[in-house]
Design a protein around this motif. Structure first.
Motif, PDB file in Angstrom:
ATOM      1  N   VAL A  57     -21.120 -15.232 -34.382  1.00 54.74           N
ATOM      2  CA  VAL A  57     -20.367 -14.778 -35.555  1.00 54.74           C
ATOM      3  C   VAL A  57     -19.374 -13.686 -35.163  1.00 54.74           C
ATOM      4  O   VAL A  57     -18.230 -13.674 -35.636  1.00 54.74           O
ATOM      5  N   ILE A  58     -19.784 -12.773 -34.312  1.00 47.18           N
ATOM      6  CA  ILE A  58     -18.890 -11.685 -33.891  1.00 47.18           C
ATOM      7  C   ILE A  58     -17.653 -12.249 -33.209  1.00 47.18           C
ATOM      8  O   ILE A  58     -16.512 -11.885 -33.531  1.00 47.18           O
ATOM      9  N   VAL A  59     -17.867 -13.159 -32.249  1.00 49.39           N
ATOM     10  CA  VAL A  59     -16.741 -13.739 -31.517  1.00 49.39           C
ATOM     11  C   VAL A  59     -15.872 -14.583 -32.446  1.00 49.39           C
ATOM     12  O   VAL A  59     -14.639 -14.454 -32.469  1.00 49.39           O
ATOM     13  N   GLY A  60     -16.517 -15.455 -33.242  1.00 49.26           N
ATOM     14  CA  GLY A  60     -15.759 -16.352 -34.116  1.00 49.26           C
ATOM     15  C   GLY A  60     -14.971 -15.620 -35.175  1.00 49.26           C
ATOM     16  O   GLY A  60     -13.769 -15.870 -35.360  1.00 49.26           O
ATOM     17  N   MET A  61     -15.611 -14.695 -35.890  1.00 51.46           N
ATOM     18  CA  MET A  61     -14.922 -13.963 -36.948  1.00 51.46           C
ATOM     19  C   MET A  61     -13.823 -13.056 -36.386  1.00 51.46           C
ATOM     20  O   MET A  61     -12.788 -12.858 -37.036  1.00 51.46           O
ATOM     21  N   SER A  62     -14.039 -12.518 -35.209  1.00 50.77           N
ATOM     22  CA  SER A  62     -13.002 -11.680 -34.594  1.00 50.77           C
ATOM     23  C   SER A  62     -11.757 -12.507 -34.271  1.00 50.77           C
ATOM     24  O   SER A  62     -10.625 -12.078 -34.534  1.00 50.77           O
ATOM     25  N   LEU A  63     -11.952 -13.705 -33.726  1.00 54.62           N
ATOM     26  CA  LEU A  63     -10.817 -14.575 -33.407  1.00 54.62           C
ATOM     27  C   LEU A  63     -10.091 -15.031 -34.677  1.00 54.62           C
ATOM     28  O   LEU A  63      -8.864 -15.040 -34.723  1.00 54.62           O
ATOM     29  N   VAL A  64     -10.863 -15.404 -35.700  1.00 53.11           N
ATOM     30  CA  VAL A  64     -10.249 -15.841 -36.956  1.00 53.11           C
ATOM     31  C   VAL A  64      -9.469 -14.687 -37.593  1.00 53.11           C
ATOM     32  O   VAL A  64      -8.350 -14.873 -38.080  1.00 53.11           O
ATOM     33  N   SER A  65     -10.059 -13.498 -37.611  1.00 50.45           N
ATOM     34  CA  SER A  65      -9.386 -12.340 -38.206  1.00 50.45           C
ATOM     35  C   SER A  65      -8.092 -12.020 -37.473  1.00 50.45           C
ATOM     36  O   SER A  65      -7.059 -11.741 -38.104  1.00 50.45           O
ATOM     37  N   LEU A  66      -8.133 -12.070 -36.135  1.00 50.20           N
ATOM     38  CA  LEU A  66      -6.938 -11.776 -35.349  1.00 50.20           C
ATOM     39  C   LEU A  66      -5.852 -12.821 -35.598  1.00 50.20           C
ATOM     40  O   LEU A  66      -4.671 -12.481 -35.765  1.00 50.20           O
ATOM     41  N   THR A  67      -6.259 -14.102 -35.652  1.00 42.59           N
ATOM     42  CA  THR A  67      -5.282 -15.171 -35.901  1.00 42.59           C
ATOM     43  C   THR A  67      -4.629 -15.026 -37.265  1.00 42.59           C
ATOM     44  O   THR A  67      -3.402 -15.126 -37.406  1.00 42.59           O
ATOM     45  N   MET A  68      -5.439 -14.779 -38.296  1.00 42.03           N
ATOM     46  CA  MET A  68      -4.899 -14.648 -39.644  1.00 42.03           C
ATOM     47  C   MET A  68      -4.051 -13.393 -39.788  1.00 42.03           C
ATOM     48  O   MET A  68      -3.062 -13.393 -40.527  1.00 42.03           O
ATOM     49  N   PHE A  69      -4.399 -12.320 -39.093  1.00 48.44           N
ATOM     50  CA  PHE A  69      -3.591 -11.104 -39.151  1.00 48.44           C
ATOM     51  C   PHE A  69      -2.199 -11.364 -38.579  1.00 48.44           C
ATOM     52  O   PHE A  69      -1.193 -10.903 -39.131  1.00 48.44           O
ATOM     53  N   VAL A  70      -2.144 -12.113 -37.481  1.00 49.82           N
ATOM     54  CA  VAL A  70      -0.847 -12.456 -36.890  1.00 49.82           C
ATOM     55  C   VAL A  70      -0.040 -13.326 -37.847  1.00 49.82           C
ATOM     56  O   VAL A  70       1.167 -13.112 -38.044  1.00 49.82           O
ATOM     57  N   GLU A  71      -0.695 -14.322 -38.480  1.00 46.89           N
ATOM     58  CA  GLU A  71       0.006 -15.215 -39.400  1.00 46.89           C
ATOM     59  C   GLU A  71       0.504 -14.467 -40.631  1.00 46.89           C
ATOM     60  O   GLU A  71       1.620 -14.713 -41.113  1.00 46.89           O
ATOM     61  N   VAL A  72      -0.317 -13.556 -41.148  1.00 47.54           N
ATOM     62  CA  VAL A  72       0.102 -12.779 -42.321  1.00 47.54           C
ATOM     63  C   VAL A  72       1.274 -11.873 -41.971  1.00 47.54           C
ATOM     64  O   VAL A  72       2.222 -11.722 -42.753  1.00 47.54           O
ATOM     65  N   THR A  73       1.230 -11.274 -40.785  1.00 50.03           N
ATOM     66  CA  THR A  73       2.330 -10.418 -40.357  1.00 50.03           C
ATOM     67  C   THR A  73       3.621 -11.217 -40.218  1.00 50.03           C
ATOM     68  O   THR A  73       4.710 -10.738 -40.571  1.00 50.03           O
ATOM     69  N   ARG A  74       3.516 -12.440 -39.726  1.00 50.33           N
ATOM     70  CA  ARG A  74       4.703 -13.302 -39.601  1.00 50.33           C
ATOM     71  C   ARG A  74       5.215 -13.765 -40.954  1.00 50.33           C
ATOM     72  O   ARG A  74       6.409 -14.050 -41.113  1.00 50.33           O
ATOM     73  N   ALA A  75       4.341 -13.863 -41.942  1.00 46.62           N
ATOM     74  CA  ALA A  75       4.744 -14.362 -43.262  1.00 46.62           C
ATOM     75  C   ALA A  75       5.513 -13.321 -44.065  1.00 46.62           C
ATOM     76  O   ALA A  75       6.251 -13.682 -44.982  1.00 46.62           O
ATOM     77  N   ILE A  76       5.365 -12.051 -43.742  1.00 46.88           N
ATOM     78  CA  ILE A  76       6.040 -10.998 -44.521  1.00 46.88           C
ATOM     79  C   ILE A  76       7.560 -11.115 -44.428  1.00 46.88           C
ATOM     80  O   ILE A  76       8.243 -11.149 -45.463  1.00 46.88           O
ATOM     81  N   PRO A  77       8.176 -11.194 -43.238  1.00 40.81           N
ATOM     82  CA  PRO A  77       9.636 -11.365 -43.205  1.00 40.81           C
ATOM     83  C   PRO A  77      10.087 -12.736 -43.688  1.00 40.81           C
ATOM     84  O   PRO A  77      11.234 -12.908 -44.106  1.00 40.81           O
ATOM     85  N   ALA A  78       9.194 -13.738 -43.637  1.00 38.91           N
ATOM     86  CA  ALA A  78       9.565 -15.078 -44.100  1.00 38.91           C
ATOM     87  C   ALA A  78       9.728 -15.131 -45.608  1.00 38.91           C
ATOM     88  O   ALA A  78      10.291 -16.100 -46.145  1.00 38.91           O
ATOM     89  N   GLN A  79       9.254 -14.102 -46.303  1.00 34.32           N
ATOM     90  CA  GLN A  79       9.374 -14.075 -47.759  1.00 34.32           C
ATOM     91  C   GLN A  79      10.842 -14.075 -48.184  1.00 34.32           C
ATOM     92  O   GLN A  79      11.238 -14.807 -49.093  1.00 34.32           O
ATOM     93  N   HIS A  80      11.662 -13.270 -47.508  1.00 34.12           N
ATOM     94  CA  HIS A  80      13.094 -13.221 -47.822  1.00 34.12           C
ATOM     95  C   HIS A  80      13.769 -14.541 -47.455  1.00 34.12           C
ATOM     96  O   HIS A  80      14.637 -15.031 -48.197  1.00 34.12           O
TER      97      HIS A  80
END
Length: 265
Positions: A82-105
């Motif tokens: 769970v530690i390894v899996g959730m850490s990877l998922v959290s990191l992946t989603m954080f990167v995707e969310v960060t990329r989605a912020i400028p895509a809003q405009h």
């Protein structure tokens, strides 16, 4: 081997159960959305995002189940997974969310270009006109960026202000199509505000809400990984137990001395 704190265990089970429930709901929504958009032309462009949603939902659902099992049975291997899996998922989603912020405009500008290509609206195709009619009725607006002027003189009835309209209204031009069937030549009021800025504002708000939800889920996944790490630490703790040493001098103990004192008394 150490023991896991009972409050910590219950807290993690609650968090993991919540993650599992949300993942199951998101998976159902993804399946429904994929089926609904199956015949759409834009579905090919959306496949990477849909695939990512499938992977995240299924993975977090499985990890939540493994986590509940690991916490209940105090299995170290399950907590590590769970530690390894959730850490990877959290990191992946954080990167995707960060990329989605400028895509809003960029999304807003793409919507603007798509609708601007329909001007003049009187020459748009019938399916596009039906969509514009619904847009004007729902948002209580008229035209795209120039108001009723985007329709030239062929202003549709969907631009007419309702009786109890709470938005600004203006009188329609006398030479517009709205006055063709008018008998008493009374002024006809239409919505003043154009639709495109309002619609783009709604798109930005929807994207902001989605980003906020994804960011909250990312924090929840990271929290579950942190709680598992604390439980794993508690399980791996070693307590120093003092060795028991046999001493012949302690055989009789203090009871002999107390007994002798009582007899002498």
């Amino acid at each position: 081997m150490g023991k896991v704190n009972a409050c910590l265990k219950r807290g993690y089970i609650v968090v993991a159960s919540l993650i599992g429930t949300i993942s199951a709901l998101l998976l159902a929504a993804t399946l429904f959305g994929h089926g609904y958009l199956h015949e759409a032309e834009e579905v090919d462009e959306m496949l990477p995002g849909i695939g990512l949603l499938y992977a995240v939902c299924i993975l977090t659902l499985l990890l939540s189940i493994i986590g509940v099992y690991g916490a209940s049975k105090e299995k170290q291997w399950a907590l590590i997974v769970v530690i390894v899996g959730m850490s990877l998922v959290s990191l992946t989603m954080f990167v995707e969310v960060t990329r989605a912020i400028p895509a809003q405009h960029e999304t807003g500008e793409e919507v603007r270009r798509e609708y601007q290509s329909l001007v003049p609206l009187s020459d748009a195709s019938e399916p596009d006109k039906v969509g514009l009619y619904n847009l004007q009725i729902n948002l209580k607006c008229c035209g795209l960026e120039q108001g009723h002027q985007d329709w030239d003189n062929d202003i549709p009835e969907s631009c007419i202000c309702t009786e109890h309209a709470t938005v600004p209204c203006v009188e329609a031009p006398k030479n517009s199509s709205l006055y063709v069937d008018s008998i008493d030549n009374e002024p006809i009021m239409i919505y003043k505000e154009p639709c495109l800025p309002i619609f783009i504002g709604h798109v930005h708000m929807a994207i902001t809400i989605i980003i906020g939800i994804l960011f909250g889920l990312t924090l929840m996944w990271a929290l579950s990984a942190g709680l598992c790490a604390v439980m794993l630490y508690q399980l791996r703790r070693k307590f120093d137990v003092p060795p028991v040493v046999y001493s012949p001098e302690a055989k009789a103990g203090n009871y002999t001395t107390l007994t002798e004192s009582a007899e002498n008394a």
